[in-house]
Design a protein around this motif. Structure first.
Motif, mmCIF file in Angstrom:
data_model
loop_
_atom_site.group_PDB
_atom_site.id
_atom_site.type_symbol
_atom_site.label_atom_id
_atom_site.label_comp_id
_atom_site.label_asym_id
_atom_site.label_seq_id
_atom_site.Cartn_x
_atom_site.Cartn_y
_atom_site.Cartn_z
ATOM 1 N N THR A 1 12.931 69.660 28.829
ATOM 2 C CA THR A 1 12.817 68.340 29.450
ATOM 3 C C THR A 1 11.968 68.401 30.706
ATOM 4 N N GLU A 2 12.197 69.410 31.538
ATOM 5 C CA GLU A 2 11.373 69.572 32.739
ATOM 6 C C GLU A 2 9.892 69.700 32.354
ATOM 7 N N ASP A 3 9.615 70.552 31.381
ATOM 8 C CA ASP A 3 8.228 70.769 30.961
ATOM 9 C C ASP A 3 7.604 69.486 30.416
ATOM 10 N N TYR A 4 8.404 68.711 29.667
ATOM 11 C CA TYR A 4 7.853 67.482 29.089
ATOM 12 C C TYR A 4 7.545 66.452 30.174
ATOM 13 N N ILE A 5 8.410 66.339 31.165
ATOM 14 C CA ILE A 5 8.144 65.429 32.281
ATOM 15 C C ILE A 5 6.866 65.834 32.999
ATOM 16 N N ASN A 6 6.681 67.135 33.208
ATOM 17 C CA ASN A 6 5.435 67.617 33.814
ATOM 18 C C ASN A 6 4.238 67.330 32.917
ATOM 19 N N GLU A 7 4.417 67.511 31.612
ATOM 20 C CA GLU A 7 3.321 67.324 30.658
ATOM 21 C C GLU A 7 2.798 65.898 30.664
ATOM 22 N N VAL A 8 3.707 64.914 30.768
ATOM 23 C CA VAL A 8 3.259 63.517 30.750
ATOM 24 C C VAL A 8 2.797 63.059 32.135
ATOM 25 N N GLY A 9 2.948 63.921 33.131
ATOM 26 C CA GLY A 9 2.390 63.653 34.446
ATOM 27 C C GLY A 9 3.204 62.722 35.317
ATOM 28 N N MET A 10 4.526 62.734 35.150
ATOM 29 C CA MET A 10 5.361 61.838 35.954
ATOM 30 C C MET A 10 5.898 62.541 37.193
ATOM 31 N N ASP A 11 5.877 61.830 38.310
ATOM 32 C CA ASP A 11 6.545 62.309 39.522
ATOM 33 C C ASP A 11 8.027 62.516 39.200
ATOM 34 N N HIS A 12 8.640 63.499 39.856
ATOM 35 C CA HIS A 12 10.002 63.833 39.457
ATOM 36 C C HIS A 12 10.769 64.520 40.580
ATOM 37 N N ILE A 13 12.083 64.505 40.417
ATOM 38 C CA ILE A 13 12.992 65.379 41.158
ATOM 39 C C ILE A 13 13.887 66.038 40.122
ATOM 40 N N PHE A 14 13.780 67.352 39.993
ATOM 41 C CA PHE A 14 14.661 68.091 39.101
ATOM 42 C C PHE A 14 15.840 68.610 39.917
ATOM 43 N N LEU A 15 17.029 68.149 39.575
ATOM 44 C CA LEU A 15 18.252 68.590 40.243
ATOM 45 C C LEU A 15 18.859 69.700 39.402
ATOM 46 N N ARG A 16 18.615 70.943 39.793
ATOM 47 C CA ARG A 16 19.116 72.095 39.033
ATOM 48 C C ARG A 16 20.520 72.446 39.519
ATOM 49 N N ASN A 17 21.506 71.945 38.792
ATOM 50 C CA ASN A 17 22.900 72.053 39.206
ATOM 51 C C ASN A 17 23.499 73.414 38.886
ATOM 52 N N SER A 18 24.300 73.923 39.817
ATOM 53 C CA SER A 18 25.177 75.051 39.523
ATOM 54 C C SER A 18 26.305 74.584 38.612
ATOM 55 N N GLN A 19 27.153 75.515 38.194
ATOM 56 C CA GLN A 19 28.254 75.157 37.296
ATOM 57 C C GLN A 19 29.258 74.254 38.001
ATOM 58 N N TYR A 20 29.744 73.243 37.252
ATOM 59 C CA TYR A 20 30.788 72.384 37.785
ATOM 60 C C TYR A 20 32.039 73.209 38.070
ATOM 61 N N ALA A 21 32.511 73.156 39.299
ATOM 62 C CA ALA A 21 33.744 73.860 39.641
ATOM 63 C C ALA A 21 34.932 73.298 38.874
ATOM 64 N N GLU A 22 34.890 71.981 38.563
ATOM 65 C CA GLU A 22 36.007 71.364 37.850
ATOM 66 C C GLU A 22 36.300 72.075 36.535
ATOM 67 N N ALA A 23 35.256 72.547 35.855
ATOM 68 C CA ALA A 23 35.467 73.241 34.588
ATOM 69 C C ALA A 23 36.325 74.478 34.779
ATOM 70 N N MET A 24 36.089 75.204 35.882
ATOM 71 C CA MET A 24 36.828 76.438 36.111
ATOM 72 C C MET A 24 38.180 76.183 36.775
ATOM 73 N N VAL A 25 38.315 75.078 37.507
ATOM 74 C CA VAL A 25 39.638 74.711 38.024
ATOM 75 C C VAL A 25 40.573 74.409 36.850
ATOM 76 N N THR A 26 40.097 73.586 35.918
ATOM 77 C CA THR A 26 40.892 73.310 34.721
ATOM 78 C C THR A 26 41.174 74.593 33.954
ATOM 79 N N ASN A 27 40.163 75.450 33.833
ATOM 80 C CA ASN A 27 40.319 76.719 33.117
ATOM 81 C C ASN A 27 41.377 77.599 33.787
ATOM 82 N N TYR A 28 41.408 77.604 35.102
ATOM 83 C CA TYR A 28 42.406 78.374 35.849
ATOM 84 C C TYR A 28 43.815 77.965 35.414
ATOM 85 N N PHE A 29 44.074 76.663 35.377
ATOM 86 C CA PHE A 29 45.413 76.199 35.017
ATOM 87 C C PHE A 29 45.715 76.438 33.541
ATOM 88 N N THR A 30 44.695 76.453 32.703
ATOM 89 C CA THR A 30 44.903 76.835 31.304
ATOM 90 C C THR A 30 45.453 78.245 31.214
#
Length: 313
Positions: A126-155
């Motif tokens: 997706t990042e490459d395609y946005i660059n390919e079509v020449g659109m201005d952008h902000i790519f927000l490269r997120n770390s892992q959601y902590a919520e997933a591991m909080v829930t996993n902890y209680f599991t």
């Protein structure tokens, strides 16, 4: 000036981003899109422009985007060619509609070809395609959601108190999904970033053992951590009834609402040091400190992964 358009407001991330946007921007400057008309009703009742959209089909998307200067594309919850095609439809429609900038929720280290995460393949496409079509952008490269591991902890509390996964001593700057939503809202509302890549990281780089220790301190449980192999990790998810891919069937109210292929290859990436990005980009974007894992465990009811939201047709 055109409006700010947010997609996916019927999902966990998009719904939270919408609430932050309402505090940042006047309602008449907003457009909200979702699969579900019911999810849009409360915003339409506020006088916000809304559109029912299905990104698996391009029909009607350019019209929905026609009043927007900026579009925030929250990545689809399925993995593979279907997600790539859906994202391509959004980018093509945005280009056709004259949208000036796309904000896209990506993944840390998405451009690293040695990153084994299956999820990153769609993100860099997706990042490459946005660059390919020449659109201005902000790519927000997120770390892992902590919520997933909080829930996993209680599991694992319920499963005997030994958390097992394949991350070993790899590190991750876990970030709350609420903060990822805040980043989306601020990226839409700001005009200071162009052709930018921002790493949306949590406030501390830590191993999964560190994460578990925060959980123990806050809850009084005594969970320990045991590293296992990738195949052993798959076996745990298989026993929980978690599908290997997003083409499979997800149980309602599953404590692991993601495909095991996504989770295991993500864990492998952490183990190999492919996810240890650690920046202050979140603070620079939002002007705020990210929520700590300690705080999330102390307020655990507010930081659970929640139900899966997807529309694959």
């Amino acid at each position: 000036m055109g409006k700010l358009l947010l997609t996916g407001v019927d999902g966990n991330l998009g719904n939270q981003a919408a609430e932050y946007l309402l505090d940042l921007v006047e309602k008449d400057q907003l457009i909200f899109c979702a699969y579900s008309e019911a999810a849009l009703k409360k915003y339409a009742d506020l006088g916000i422009e809304t559109h029912v959209t299905n990104f698996n089909h391009k029909d009607g998307l350019a019209e929905a985007f026609s009043n927007a200067d900026k579009v925030a594309l929250i990545s689809m919850p399925f993995v593979g060619e279907k997600r790539q095609n859906a994202h391509k439809n959004v980018v093509d429609a945005a280009k056709e509609a004259g949208v000036q900038q796309i904000i896209y929720t990506s993944l840390v280290n998405a451009a690293d070809e040695s990153n084994p995460s299956v999820e990153k393949i769609d993100h860099i496409f997706t990042e490459d395609y946005i660059n390919e079509v020449g659109m201005d952008h902000i790519f927000l490269r997120n770390s892992q959601y902590a919520e997933a591991m909080v829930t996993n902890y209680f599991t694992f509390v319920k499963m005997g108190g030994v958390m097992q996964n394949n991350q070993a001593d790899g590190k991750m700057a876990y970030i709350s999904r609420k903060d990822c939503a805040k980043a989306v809202a601020h990226a839409l509302a700001t005009d200071k970033y162009h052709d930018a890549v921002l790493n949306i990281n949590g406030p501390e780089l830590m191993t999964i053992t560190d994460f578990v220790n925060y959980g123990n301190e806050a809850t009084g449980n005594n969970v320990s951590y045991q590293a296992i192999s990738d195949e052993e990790n798959y076996a745990i998810f298989d026993a929980m009834g978690v599908p290997r891919t997003t083409e499979g069937a997800f149980k309602k109210d599953s404590e692991a609402p993601f495909s095991s292929e996504g989770m295991v290859t993500f864990g492998e990436a952490i183990r190999l040091g492919k996810m240890d990005n650690f920046t202050d980009d979140f603070k620079q974007l939002t002007g705020e400190e990210a929520i700590t894992v300690k705080y999330m465990f102390e307020n655990a009811d507010d930081f659970q992964v929640g139900e899966r939201h997807s529309e694959d047709t």
